[in-house]
Design a protein around this motif. Structure first.
Motif, mmCIF file in Angstrom:
data_model
loop_
_atom_site.group_PDB
_atom_site.id
_atom_site.type_symbol
_atom_site.label_atom_id
_atom_site.label_comp_id
_atom_site.label_asym_id
_atom_site.label_seq_id
_atom_site.Cartn_x
_atom_site.Cartn_y
_atom_site.Cartn_z
ATOM 1 N N HIS A 1 26.405 -22.066 -23.194
ATOM 2 C CA HIS A 1 25.199 -21.251 -23.284
ATOM 3 C C HIS A 1 23.953 -22.126 -23.173
ATOM 4 C CE1 HIS A 1 27.685 -17.853 -24.708
ATOM 5 N NE2 HIS A 1 28.373 -18.805 -25.321
ATOM 6 N N GLN B 1 27.577 -28.845 -26.868
ATOM 7 C CA GLN B 1 28.484 -27.715 -26.712
ATOM 8 C C GLN B 1 29.879 -28.117 -26.250
ATOM 9 O OE1 GLN B 1 26.928 -24.014 -25.081
ATOM 10 N NE2 GLN B 1 24.951 -25.028 -24.792
ATOM 11 N N SER C 1 33.378 -20.359 -32.253
ATOM 12 C CA SER C 1 32.007 -20.848 -32.235
ATOM 13 C C SER C 1 31.664 -21.717 -33.421
ATOM 14 C CB SER C 1 31.035 -19.660 -32.168
ATOM 15 O OG SER C 1 31.201 -18.833 -33.303
ATOM 16 N N SER D 1 18.194 -16.781 -20.592
ATOM 17 C CA SER D 1 19.508 -17.118 -21.140
ATOM 18 C C SER D 1 20.561 -17.070 -20.038
ATOM 19 C CB SER D 1 19.885 -16.132 -22.253
ATOM 20 O OG SER D 1 21.162 -16.420 -22.762
ATOM 21 N N GLU E 1 24.827 -18.331 -19.016
ATOM 22 C CA GLU E 1 26.132 -18.869 -19.391
ATOM 23 C C GLU E 1 26.707 -19.612 -18.188
ATOM 24 O OE1 GLU E 1 27.760 -15.817 -22.852
ATOM 25 O OE2 GLU E 1 28.708 -15.824 -20.863
ATOM 26 N N GLN F 1 22.260 -13.700 -18.485
ATOM 27 C CA GLN F 1 22.387 -12.910 -19.704
ATOM 28 C C GLN F 1 21.090 -12.139 -19.994
ATOM 29 O OE1 GLN F 1 25.425 -12.928 -21.767
ATOM 30 N NE2 GLN F 1 26.017 -13.642 -19.732
ATOM 31 N N LYS G 1 19.501 -22.062 -22.648
ATOM 32 C CA LYS G 1 18.232 -21.336 -22.607
ATOM 33 C C LYS G 1 17.412 -21.898 -21.451
ATOM 34 C CE LYS G 1 18.693 -18.580 -26.151
ATOM 35 N NZ LYS G 1 18.681 -17.098 -25.987
#
Length: 219
Positions: free
Chosen positions: A199, A66, A24, A177, A179, A173, A201
């Motif tokens: 990930h 990302q 990460s 949230s 994935e 999630q 939001k």
């Protein structure tokens, strides 16, 4: 559900999630890239599923920063059955065919029921589980290659080439949230790669699951 299959899929998601945590702190590159480590190449989310990418990006622009590592996955232990002619004919317009129509991806017949809305055919989610099947149109066989419980939704699918398919999946999630993961499967060799997760939001992206197949000429 086939026990071998369940543990194979669980291992894919667990292994990849751990790998993603370990990396990460890596580089932040292009918004929609998923890096395939073993092949030193990339898969662009925005190139493979442009409409889906735009739909999610409008809700969370952090998607653009990302990068997720990809790893080889265990061979899929598919569940095979004879192709049901009645089911095939009902959902035929919604299947995703490869270039020579020897195979088709089915993300609808298990996941939806056909209804009428304003006098037109409309697909309503069947829930709570979802599956992805491969239709072998020459052998008249249906092979279930992915199966998910209520926490995951199949968003979209496509053919990368005549023998490699790609599936986009969202995992819930928390309330806002999600994935996003991608599974590539070679229908000839059985080789499978898992990409992600990315990930976001955005608590409503699984609505694409219903929005896409009900678009005119969706596939």
């Amino acid at each position: 559900m086939n026990k071998r299959y369940f543990f194979a899929v669980a291992a894919i998601f667990l292994f990849t999630a751990c790998n993603n945590d370990a990396s990460s702190n890596g580089n932040e590159e292009d918004s929609s890239s998923v890096v395939i480590g073993p092949r030193e190449s990339t898969l662009l989310f925005s190139a493979e599923f442009p409409e889906l990418y735009d739909y999610i990006f409008e809700r969370d622009s952090s998607l653009a920063k990302q990068v997720a590592m990809a790893q080889p996955a265990a061979l899929i232990d598919s569940v095979e059955s004879k192709l049901n002619p009645a089911e095939y004919n009902s959902f035929k317009p919604y299947f995703i065919y490869n270039t020579d129509s020897s195979f088709a991806i089915d993300i609808v017949s298990y996941n939806f029921v056909i209804t009428k809305k304003r006098g037109k055919r409309w697909l309503e989610p069947a829930g709570p589980d979802s599956e992805v099947s491969l239709l072998d149109l020459k052998q008249k066989l249906k092979k279930r290659i992915l199966f998910f419980g209520p926490s995951r939704v199949v968003l979209d699918a496509k053919w990368k080439d005549p023998q490699r398919l790609l599936v986009a999946v969202a995992e819930i999630q928390e309330q806002d949230s999600r994935e996003i993961s991608f599974i590539e499967h070679n229908v000839i060799t059985g080789e499978t790669l898992f990409y992600g997760p990315l990930h976001v939001k955005a608590g409503d992206i699984e609505e694409w699951h219903t929005k896409k197949p009900n678009q005119p000429k969706a596939f």
